[in-house]
Design a protein around this motif. Sequence first.
Motif, PDB file in Angstrom:
ATOM      1  N   THR A 186     -12.375  23.316  12.849  1.00 44.30           N
ATOM      2  CA  THR A 186     -13.143  24.160  11.931  1.00 44.30           C
ATOM      3  C   THR A 186     -13.279  23.621  10.509  1.00 44.30           C
ATOM      4  N   TRP A 187     -12.554  22.565  10.150  1.00 41.75           N
ATOM      5  CA  TRP A 187     -12.497  22.124   8.761  1.00 41.75           C
ATOM      6  C   TRP A 187     -13.858  21.743   8.199  1.00 41.75           C
ATOM      7  N   TRP A 188     -14.755  21.305   9.044  1.00 42.57           N
ATOM      8  CA  TRP A 188     -16.058  20.771   8.655  1.00 42.57           C
ATOM      9  C   TRP A 188     -17.075  21.863   8.317  1.00 42.57           C
ATOM     10  N   CYS A 211      -2.970  20.278  12.299  1.00 40.97           N
ATOM     11  CA  CYS A 211      -2.897  18.842  12.558  1.00 40.97           C
ATOM     12  C   CYS A 211      -3.804  18.222  11.509  1.00 40.97           C
ATOM     13  N   ASP A 212      -4.271  16.995  11.704  1.00 43.22           N
ATOM     14  CA  ASP A 212      -5.172  16.393  10.728  1.00 43.22           C
ATOM     15  C   ASP A 212      -6.198  15.524  11.454  1.00 43.22           C
ATOM     16  N   TRP A 213      -7.288  15.229  10.750  1.00 46.87           N
ATOM     17  CA  TRP A 213      -8.390  14.431  11.298  1.00 46.87           C
ATOM     18  C   TRP A 213      -8.293  13.026  10.738  1.00 46.87           C
ATOM     19  N   ILE A 234      -5.653  20.943   4.487  1.00 53.66           N
ATOM     20  CA  ILE A 234      -4.859  21.919   5.225  1.00 53.66           C
ATOM     21  C   ILE A 234      -4.301  22.989   4.295  1.00 53.66           C
ATOM     22  N   LYS A 235      -3.782  22.568   3.175  1.00 53.09           N
ATOM     23  CA  LYS A 235      -3.207  23.539   2.239  1.00 53.09           C
ATOM     24  C   LYS A 235      -4.269  24.526   1.767  1.00 53.09           C
ATOM     25  N   ILE A 277       4.315  19.978   3.324  1.00 51.18           N
ATOM     26  CA  ILE A 277       3.177  19.756   2.426  1.00 51.18           C
ATOM     27  C   ILE A 277       1.987  20.632   2.784  1.00 51.18           C
ATOM     28  N   CYS A 278       2.087  21.404   3.854  1.00 56.64           N
ATOM     29  CA  CYS A 278       0.951  22.208   4.309  1.00 56.64           C
ATOM     30  C   CYS A 278       0.770  23.473   3.490  1.00 56.64           C
TER      31      CYS A 278
END
Length: 278
Positions: A186-188, A211-213, A234-235, A277-278
Amino acid sequence: MHTNVNDATTLDRLAIHTITTKPWTLPVALENYAAAGVGGISIWVEAIEGMSNAEVNQAVQAAGLKVPALVRGGFFCDSEASERARRIDHNRKLIETAAEISADMLVLVVGATPGEPLDRQRGWVQDGIEQLMPDAESHNVQIAIEPLHPMYAADKSCINRLADARMMCESIRNRMLGVALDVYHTWWDPDLEREIELLGKLDAIFGFHLCDWRVPTRDFLNDRALMGDGCIDIKGIRKMVEAAGFSGWNEVEIFSDEHWARDQHDFLADIIDRYSIC
């Protein structure tokens, strides 16, 4: 109806999906997550093959972990009505399993069939979910629709935006139905913040996956990165979901050939470190 998770220690809201440490069996994952102070474990159906629901529940209780979710149900889409009916029945059994292993929710990857119009398939999904809601209510198991990134629209999920999932929740209108928001998928979305706000007003954010891209991504399925090793804010997204009222589990879900090949104890230590760090 969300599970409120105590924030007394840093890891109290951290849950890890069994698929993240795929080389570990469920008993081994339970032992190591508990030893590391992780509060929850989301269990994939593949991790409990060969075990009875009673055995799974006993192992979870002995480890002292909570189970945010059973993953994955859904896959409603097929051109044949008889097959769609069979899949709905399978999901009914998964709801029973979720209840018997003390999972808060069943996460749905709704499915897709190449060559069928997406609008028609979304109708199949809504019909399937509507048929499952009485089972969800009777077993006190939440149903969470997980939108998948558009790259999966052809064969894995015909629901690809938070808006698609939200509108289905608004149409069905059942307190047991909500959304699992995975930052990878969904980040996009340019409407991400607005959609999170709208879901918050519905009290429909049931799950939050981390997670991360990776940039560049080497494989669209099995190359998810550890938090901080990619481009996702993410944060920032976590602040959005919490501002919308979400107070549940932060679930780490990483598919990665690279990380599965590592020593899983080291990988777990890195997950816990990066969670800070999230």
